[in-house]
Design a protein around this motif. Sequence first.
Motif, PDB file in Angstrom:
ATOM      1  N   ILE A  93       0.855  -1.181   0.000  1.00 31.94           N
ATOM      2  CA  ILE A  93       0.000   0.000   0.000  1.00 31.94           C
ATOM      3  C   ILE A  93       0.893   1.234   0.000  1.00 31.94           C
ATOM      4  O   ILE A  93       1.879   1.306   0.739  1.00 31.94           O
ATOM      5  N   GLN A  94       0.563   2.151  -0.885  1.00 30.80           N
ATOM      6  CA  GLN A  94       1.243   3.445  -0.930  1.00 30.80           C
ATOM      7  C   GLN A  94       0.175   4.498  -0.699  1.00 30.80           C
ATOM      8  O   GLN A  94      -0.869   4.474  -1.349  1.00 30.80           O
ATOM      9  N   SER A  95       0.442   5.407   0.220  1.00 27.36           N
ATOM     10  CA  SER A  95      -0.586   6.349   0.624  1.00 27.36           C
ATOM     11  C   SER A  95       0.001   7.750   0.769  1.00 27.36           C
ATOM     12  O   SER A  95       1.078   7.924   1.335  1.00 27.36           O
ATOM     13  N   GLN A  96      -0.710   8.725   0.244  1.00 28.76           N
ATOM     14  CA  GLN A  96      -0.340  10.126   0.401  1.00 28.76           C
ATOM     15  C   GLN A  96      -1.435  10.820   1.210  1.00 28.76           C
ATOM     16  O   GLN A  96      -2.570  10.943   0.743  1.00 28.76           O
ATOM     17  N   HIS A  97      -1.075  11.245   2.415  1.00 30.98           N
ATOM     18  CA  HIS A  97      -1.995  11.993   3.264  1.00 30.98           C
ATOM     19  C   HIS A  97      -1.857  13.462   2.894  1.00 30.98           C
ATOM     20  O   HIS A  97      -0.800  14.064   3.093  1.00 30.98           O
TER      21      HIS A  97
ATOM     22  N   GLU B 159      -6.997   1.900  -6.809  1.00 30.07           N
ATOM     23  CA  GLU B 159      -6.741   3.299  -6.456  1.00 30.07           C
ATOM     24  C   GLU B 159      -7.864   3.706  -5.508  1.00 30.07           C
ATOM     25  O   GLU B 159      -9.045   3.487  -5.809  1.00 30.07           O
TER      26      GLU B 159
ATOM     27  N   ASN C 185      -6.869  12.041   1.005  1.00 31.20           N
ATOM     28  CA  ASN C 185      -5.892  10.968   0.871  1.00 31.20           C
ATOM     29  C   ASN C 185      -6.025  10.310  -0.495  1.00 31.20           C
ATOM     30  O   ASN C 185      -7.127  10.193  -1.030  1.00 31.20           O
ATOM     31  N   LYS C 186      -4.887   9.874  -1.040  1.00 34.94           N
ATOM     32  CA  LYS C 186      -4.868   9.076  -2.271  1.00 34.94           C
ATOM     33  C   LYS C 186      -3.949   7.897  -2.023  1.00 34.94           C
ATOM     34  O   LYS C 186      -2.809   8.070  -1.599  1.00 34.94           O
ATOM     35  N   SER C 187      -4.460   6.697  -2.256  1.00 37.71           N
ATOM     36  CA  SER C 187      -3.691   5.485  -1.999  1.00 37.71           C
ATOM     37  C   SER C 187      -3.761   4.542  -3.186  1.00 37.71           C
ATOM     38  O   SER C 187      -4.721   4.558  -3.955  1.00 37.71           O
ATOM     39  N   THR C 188      -2.739   3.703  -3.287  1.00 40.18           N
ATOM     40  CA  THR C 188      -2.730   2.596  -4.235  1.00 40.18           C
ATOM     41  C   THR C 188      -2.509   1.321  -3.431  1.00 40.18           C
ATOM     42  O   THR C 188      -1.585   1.252  -2.619  1.00 40.18           O
TER      43      THR C 188
END
Length: 75
Positions: free
Chosen positions: A21-25, A51, A63-66
Motif C-alpha cells: 500500500i502506498q498512501s499520500q496523506h 486506487e 488521501n490518495k492510496s494505491t
Amino acid sequence: GSYGSVLHIDTNKQFCVGMNIQSQHIKSATSGIVTGVATLLHKGKKTHIWEIVIHNDKNQLVNKSTLTVMVVDKA
C-alpha cells in the motif's frame, strides 16, 4: 480495496492478501464525514491493483492510496 478484491474471486477456491500500500496523506480530517472510493485499475489472475481516493464533506482531497492485493489459491 481488499473487500473489493474478495468480491471478484471465488472464495471457495481463493483468498486475498495485501501485498503493498502506498498512501499520500494530503489534508487532515478532524470532523465531518469522509468518503472513500476504490477503483479497480488492474484485475489479473493473481493480482488486483486499486486506487483509493478519500474526500471530506467539502469535496477536498484528503488521501490518495494505491493498494496491491495478491490472489492466492487455497490448498
